[in-house]
Design a protein around this motif. Structure first.
Motif, mmCIF file in Angstrom:
data_model
loop_
_atom_site.group_PDB
_atom_site.id
_atom_site.type_symbol
_atom_site.label_atom_id
_atom_site.label_comp_id
_atom_site.label_asym_id
_atom_site.label_seq_id
_atom_site.Cartn_x
_atom_site.Cartn_y
_atom_site.Cartn_z
ATOM 1 N N LEU A 12 65.531 22.483 68.558
ATOM 2 C CA LEU A 12 66.466 21.457 69.012
ATOM 3 C C LEU A 12 66.514 21.434 70.528
ATOM 4 O O LEU A 12 66.459 20.382 71.161
ATOM 5 N N ALA A 14 64.264 22.443 72.504
ATOM 6 C CA ALA A 14 62.989 21.960 73.034
ATOM 7 C C ALA A 14 62.960 20.450 72.979
ATOM 8 O O ALA A 14 62.528 19.790 73.921
ATOM 9 N N ALA A 15 63.452 19.948 71.868
ATOM 10 C CA ALA A 15 63.476 18.503 71.722
ATOM 11 C C ALA A 15 64.284 17.901 72.857
ATOM 12 O O ALA A 15 63.867 16.938 73.503
ATOM 13 N N LEU A 17 64.914 19.301 75.746
ATOM 14 C CA LEU A 17 64.218 19.496 77.015
ATOM 15 C C LEU A 17 63.081 18.497 77.163
ATOM 16 O O LEU A 17 62.886 17.911 78.215
ATOM 17 N N ALA A 18 62.370 18.312 76.052
ATOM 18 C CA ALA A 18 61.241 17.395 76.100
ATOM 19 C C ALA A 18 61.747 16.009 76.461
ATOM 20 O O ALA A 18 61.124 15.279 77.223
ATOM 21 N N LEU A 19 62.917 15.715 75.932
ATOM 22 C CA LEU A 19 63.526 14.425 76.175
ATOM 23 C C LEU A 19 63.843 14.268 77.657
ATOM 24 O O LEU A 19 63.489 13.288 78.301
ATOM 25 N N VAL A 20 64.469 15.329 78.144
ATOM 26 C CA VAL A 20 64.797 15.400 79.550
ATOM 27 C C VAL A 20 63.523 15.232 80.334
ATOM 28 O O VAL A 20 63.421 14.507 81.307
ATOM 29 N N ALA A 21 62.542 15.938 79.812
ATOM 30 C CA ALA A 21 61.268 16.097 80.399
ATOM 31 C C ALA A 21 60.612 14.858 80.887
ATOM 32 O O ALA A 21 60.668 14.502 82.041
ATOM 33 N N VAL A 22 59.973 14.261 79.955
ATOM 34 C CA VAL A 22 59.140 13.148 80.340
ATOM 35 C C VAL A 22 60.063 12.050 80.783
ATOM 36 O O VAL A 22 59.665 11.036 81.325
ATOM 37 N N THR A 23 61.324 12.321 80.613
ATOM 38 C CA THR A 23 62.344 11.489 81.175
ATOM 39 C C THR A 23 61.831 11.089 82.507
ATOM 40 O O THR A 23 61.165 11.842 83.159
ATOM 41 N N ALA A 24 62.162 9.964 82.909
ATOM 42 C CA ALA A 24 61.764 9.582 84.238
ATOM 43 C C ALA A 24 60.286 9.522 84.242
ATOM 44 O O ALA A 24 59.683 9.260 85.225
ATOM 45 N N GLY A 25 59.719 9.730 83.096
ATOM 46 C CA GLY A 25 58.310 9.603 82.942
ATOM 47 C C GLY A 25 57.549 10.244 84.042
ATOM 48 O O GLY A 25 56.794 11.166 83.837
#
Lengths: 198, 571
Positions: A12, A14-15, A17-25
């Motif tokens: 969860l 990670a999900a 974080l990943a969301l945060v992650a590529v956030t802002a692409g």
């Protein structure tokens, strides 16, 4: 047994974080976050973060070669003697899309002056990369870099800190300028002319 | 505030565990020079009270970091905050409230706290080092006043008695000091060593944590099976470098995800629970190095070049092919979807096709690994992909990607979009939906799995662990070992016998037990001196030590005392 809940919980996390992650692409992390409304110096805005290296302080660009998005072989070494503008981009990256028209225009305008443009397509699929190039009428070739080998090759010189990053390489194959974040027409043009004049 | 007060502040181990130096003497106002002010400020800074206030401030200062979106963690949320609070946000940014942990005021608190702790612990460390090497003090003149004392009479000569007392105490590993008519012994220096260890370890711990924060970094990367990435900022989804980490410092390894395998319990009460996760990787420590293989599992990180790569999570990346209205393929690839529940791994995600013509296309999708019909409603019945389905909602319009404003690849801003009317039937792999208005076709071509990796480099981790254990060991030593002193005085009495007085005290006898130890010791000394068991114990011409215990207060052997005195004079 005791290991698994950890995983579930972190899945969860990670999900998220990943969301945060590529956030802002496009931001390759904290360094090159893109927030045009910010005036703080704690992060790089979507443009205007340019660096110019004077002659004598220019790191040599690594030898880069590979397959282009259209399937051709390309080696940066073949451009030696010309000024090269190297643009790290991705079709998924909003600032890349907004800077693309400026780069395409400059590539056409400056080709007579011996300025070559080369793209490095990061974290992209061939279909969407081609679609991007078609949308913006990108006439210059782009190397495909699915495993970040090209980005990694720049690590000891001027590593691209975010996507997009634009490097200007002088006629001797040395990195002369860098823009982190989206480049604008006037900014990139003046930077290129500074490099070609030195 | 006099010299005596200062003396009392010198190392007494009662207060050693309470961090912070004793309250400094109040400065005499008006006569304080520059150096005096500096010294006074330093004392204030390194006082326990200041350390506590700073610690509290540090906790307080962290609060905005969890209340407000942080640039380093979620830049998109910061952008959103700017959009919804256009007048407030610039002010908050001026106060560094969007990057609290890098804010000058936060760093100031942290550094002050560090200085305060270091300033408290360092001098203490030196004092402890001195105290661990200290000799026992001189014996006090009146041993009877000490908390524990005993006295008896022996027929031995005073110096003989003292010598044997020193031998007894020495055998019991006391540190000795002798003087005219007394023996002073001290034991339990290991307590000081423990204290010293604790303090040094505490400093080492602070430094390790600081080093880790300065030279370490944390990163995350989501990787679809078949993909690879290199440890370089543009390839990382989240990259949180320490203060002195530049992109050039990242260890240049690269990782390819070859395969991912998750096993689940298929029946029984634990059904749907995961049994194991295995991610098969190939990796290179640097460009050009030979590829090695590793099976990444939960809590079995891959360690490359000092960097740990952990398996953090997993999910599905359904693959789509999107053909636009002009008949051109504008997207063909896997899109990571994020699990929204764990028992069936129902996952959600978006597909953005900004280069579709004539309109940009966007899709919001739900992926069901094992689609089960629950009374007309489909949901995922099992986390493994036994019967995968995808249901999509399609939009056209402006995705907002060409303005340059960064956005999450996992979110679709539907504000400027028009929802297309398509049949909501979930697609099986290989099935397509034709979009209305000649907008194109979308095909669900299959699925892949992804893993998310946590990449951490913390050069301070091992030193911090070692320091932590050392601090604990030091603390335990300093708790269980008592520092205790035993003094023996022997005086010739009028009648020629020798009066032996034994006194003892302990500092901080929290654990108790000194009384017993002292009683035992006194017994041994008395036996030694009075020779209960070995009547012929005395050396050379020593008189038979035969006084019974009852003769404690007896007055005998006066002439012997005189003889001993003369013998000593003769030497």
């Amino acid at each position: 047994m005791s290991r698994l809940p950890v995983f579930v919980r972190s899945a969860l996390g990670a999900a998220f974080l990943a969301l945060v992650a590529v956030t802002a692409g496009c931001d390759g992390g904290a360094i090159g976050a893109n927030d045009p409304q910010s005036s703080g110096q704690s992060f790089v805005g979507s443009s205007y973060a340019s660096t110019f290296y004077s002659v004598g302080h220019r790191p040599g660009a690594p030898s880069v070669s590979g397959t282009t998005v259209t399937g051709k072989q390309l080696s940066l070494a073949s451009y030696r003697g010309d000024t090269v503008v190297l643009n790290f981009w991705g079709s998924w990256c909003a600032p890349c899309r907004s800077e693309a028209p400026a780069l395409g225009t400059l590539a056409r305008q400056l080709s007579a002056d011996g300025v070559r443009f080369v793209g490095i397509d990061i974290r992209d699929e061939p279909a969407s990369a081609l679609a991007f190039m078609q949308t913006f009428g990108v006439g210059y070739p782009s190397l495909n870099d699915p495993s970040d080998e090209i980005a990694l090759a720049f690590r000891s010189t001027v590593p691209p800190a975010a996507i997009p990053t634009t490097l200007v390489i002088d006629r001797d194959g040395r990195i002369a300028a860098r823009i982190v974040g989206g480049a604008t027409y006037t900014q990139l043009k003046s930077l290129i002319s500074r490099v070609t004049q030195t | 505030m006099t010299a005596a007060d200062r003396m009392s502040e010198l190392p007494s181990d009662e207060d050693l565990l309470a961090a912070g130096s004793p309250t400094p003497p109040a400065p005499r106002r008006g006569r304080l020079g520059e150096a005096g002010w500096v010294r006074w400020s330093w004392r204030q800074l390194t006082s326990m009270r200041t350390a506590l206030i700073l610690l509290f401030l540090l906790a307080l200062a962290s609060v905005p970091g969890s209340v407000l979106p942080q640039q380093g963690i979620d830049p998109a949320a910061v952008s959103q905050y700017y959009a919804s609070h256009p007048s407030l946000a610039p002010w908050l940014n001026r106060l560094s409230l969007f990057s609290v942990f890098a804010a000058p005021w936060f760093v100031a608190i942290y550094l002050l706290l560090f200085a305060s702790l270091a300033g408290c612990v360092l001098p203490r460390t030196f004092r402890l080092a001195g105290s661990a090497r200290q000799r026992p003090p001189r014996a006090p003149s009146n041993l009877g006043r000490l908390p524990a004392s005993a006295s008896y009479v022996t027929s031995q000569q005073p110096d003989e008695a003292l010598q044997s007392a020193a031998q007894v105490l020495g055998k019991k590993r006391f540190r000795l000091r002798t003087g005219d008519g007394w023996v002073s012994a001290e034991k339990g220096y290991l307590r000081e060593v423990g204290n010293l260890l604790f303090h040094i370890a505490l400093l080492a711990l602070l430094i390790s944590i600081g080093l880790g924060g300065i030279f370490g970094y944390k990163a995350n990367r989501l990787l679809v099976v078949g993909q690879g990435f290199a440890n370089t900022p543009t390839a990382l989804d989240v990259f949180r470098p320490g203060r002195l980490v530049s992109p050039n410092d990242l260890q240049p390894f690269s990782i390819n995800l070859l395969n991912f395998n998750a096993k689940y319990v298929t029946s029984g009460p634990q059904v749907d629970q995961p049994i194991s996760y295995k991610a098969a990787l190939s990796y290179q420590t640097e460009p050009g190095a030979s590829a090695r293989h590793y099976v990444l599992q939960v809590n079995h990180p891959l360690v490359v070049d000092g960097v740990s790569v952990y398996l953090l999570g997993h999910g599905y990346a359904p693959a789509f092919k999107v053909t636009d209205g002009t008949g051109k393929v504008r997207w063909d690839g896997a899109v990571p979807f994020i699990p929204v529940e764990q028992s069936g791994l129902t996952s959600e995600g978006v597909i953005k096709v900004p280069d579709a013509k004539p309109y940009q296309l966007g899709f919001a999708g739900v992926f069901l690994p094992t689609a089960v019909d629950m009374g007309g409603r489909l949901q995922s019945g099992f986390p493994a992909p036994l019967d995968p389905r995808v249901s999509l909602v399609a939009f056209t319009g402006n995705l907002g990607m060409n303005s340059g404003q960064a956005q999450s690849v996992y979110e679709l801003n539907t504000a400027g979009l028009h929802r297309l009317n398509i049949t909501p039937t979930p697609l099986a792999p290989g099935r397509s939906i034709k979009l209305p208005n000649g907008a194109g076709t979308v095909t669900f071509t299959g699925y892949k799995q992804w893993v998310s990796l946590a990449i951490t480099y913390d050069p301070g981790q091992l030193p911090a662990l070692i320091s932590g254990f050392a601090a604990l060991a030091g603390l335990i030593l300093s708790f269980i070992i008592r520092r205790r002193r035993v003094f023996v005085r022997a005086e010739a009495a009028q009648d020629g016998s020798t009066r032996v007085t034994v006194g003892g005290l302990t500092r901080s006898d929290a654990a108790g037990g000194f009384e017993t130890e002292f009683a035992e010791l006194t017994k041994v000394l008395r036996v030694e001196h009075q020779g209960q068991d070995e009547p012929d114990h005395g050396e050379e011409a020593g008189p038979p030590a035969d006084s019974p215990p009852a003769a404690d207060e007896a007055q005998d052997g006066g002439d012997r005392h005189a003889a001993a005195l003369s013998a000593r004079e003769g030497e």
